[in-house]
Design an enzyme around this catalytic site. Structure first.
Site, PDB file in Angstrom:
ATOM      1  N   CYS A  33      45.581  33.257  45.478  1.00 17.60           N
ATOM      2  CA  CYS A  33      44.894  32.062  44.975  1.00 17.60           C
ATOM      3  C   CYS A  33      45.715  31.378  43.885  1.00 17.60           C
ATOM      4  O   CYS A  33      45.799  30.147  43.830  1.00 17.60           O
ATOM      5  CB  CYS A  33      43.517  32.448  44.445  1.00 17.60           C
ATOM      6  SG  CYS A  33      42.438  33.265  45.641  1.00 17.60           S
TER       7      CYS A  33
ATOM      8  N   CYS B  23      43.193  37.004  41.907  1.00 22.33           N
ATOM      9  CA  CYS B  23      43.815  36.935  43.236  1.00 22.33           C
ATOM     10  C   CYS B  23      45.193  36.298  43.108  1.00 22.33           C
ATOM     11  O   CYS B  23      45.307  35.137  42.690  1.00 22.33           O
ATOM     12  CB  CYS B  23      42.929  36.141  44.192  1.00 22.33           C
ATOM     13  SG  CYS B  23      43.656  35.872  45.823  1.00 22.33           S
TER      14      CYS B  23
END
Length: 276
Positions: A120, A117
């Protein structure tokens, strides 16, 4: 021709030294070690005699290879960079439940992330800074790729995702934010981080979430639902008293009377005035 055969042929070393740990010695002198090699070169057998030349392995080259391997490993595991003592990886469903239960009245932030991600990864350095400035807050990191089945049972489908827990209050809030909306995370942390004392044992996950985790066959987690408290009827000769209810007060204006009642009321009023 002898050098070519030495590089391409298989060596047999004595005295407990084989070809795998041959290069581990910085200096190796084949004094009493027999080196035998057999090869066919254009139909002729060539025998290589042992050499008295020492084999030297450069320590600088060995250290350089170790540094390169460490650097590659750190680059692949970005979620381990800059972690603070109050940040910990969750190993499974039981670990998550126990961590929330053992936190007491401390504020716990559960961070759901994924190695692939991009949001993230961009948010991770700021989370490490926030964790460093708030050492009393416990940060639990859940790797979505390693615990995908557990995240499904907890209804986590958006990353990065955060949940705040505290003591007997259980879950305080849950939301998703990115690097651009980090203010949402800071506001929630400022709202729930002040010290408070909650009555009762820590709640942790909700009842339906614990049941969902126990029903998941991919997880090694067991949970027994709490039995509902039955309503005990009154004993013989005992009068059951219902809890006192507060009188209902309405703030709405009274409804108007029907037209027929209004006419009768007006007639009675007129008669009273005439008699007087």
């Amino acid at each position: 021709m002898a050098e070519v055969v030495c590089k391409t042929s298989v060596l047999s070393l004595g005295n407990g030294i084989n070809s795998s740990n041959f290069n581990q010695h910085k200096r190796y002198r084949p004094g009493n070690v027999s080196v035998r090699s057999r090869s066919c070169f254009y139909g002729r057998r060539v025998v290589v005699a042992p050499s008295n030349r020492a084999v030297v392995v450069s320590p600088r080259r060995k250290a350089l290879n170790v540094q390169m391997s460490i650097g590659i490993a750190k680059a692949q595991r970005w979620w381990e960079k800059g972690t603070q003592p109050n940040m910990r990886q969750i190993e499974g469903a039981q670990d998550l439940v126990d961590s929330l239960h053992n936190a007491g009245d401390k504020l716990v932030v559960v961070d759901f992330y994924s190695p692939g991600c991009g949001g993230c990864r961009a948010l991770h350095p700021k989370l490490c800074q926030i964790a460093e400035m708030n050492p009393d807050v416990q940060f639990l990191q859940v790797n979505y790729e390693e615990h995908k089945s557990m995240c499904y049972s907890l209804n986590v489908h958006v990353l990065p995702f955060f949940r705040f827990y505290r003591g007997a209050h259980g879950r305080l809030c849950s939301f998703s934010c990115t690097n651009a909306t980090i203010k949402k995370f800071k506001d929630a942390l400022a709202k729930h981080s002040p010290d408070r004392c909650s009555l009762g044992e820590p709640k942790g996950l909700e009842e339906k979430e614990l049941v969902a985790l126990a029903a998941n066959k991919d997880l090694a987690f067991t949970y027994t639902p709490r039995p509902e408290q039955p309503i005990t009827p009154p004993k013989e000769g005992e009068i059951f008293t219902a809890p006192a209810s507060t009188p209902h007060t309405s703030t709405y204006p009274p409804l108007p009377l029907p037209r027929s009642l209004q006419m009768k009321t007006n007639d009675a009023r007129d008669k009273t005035l005439v008699n007087s």
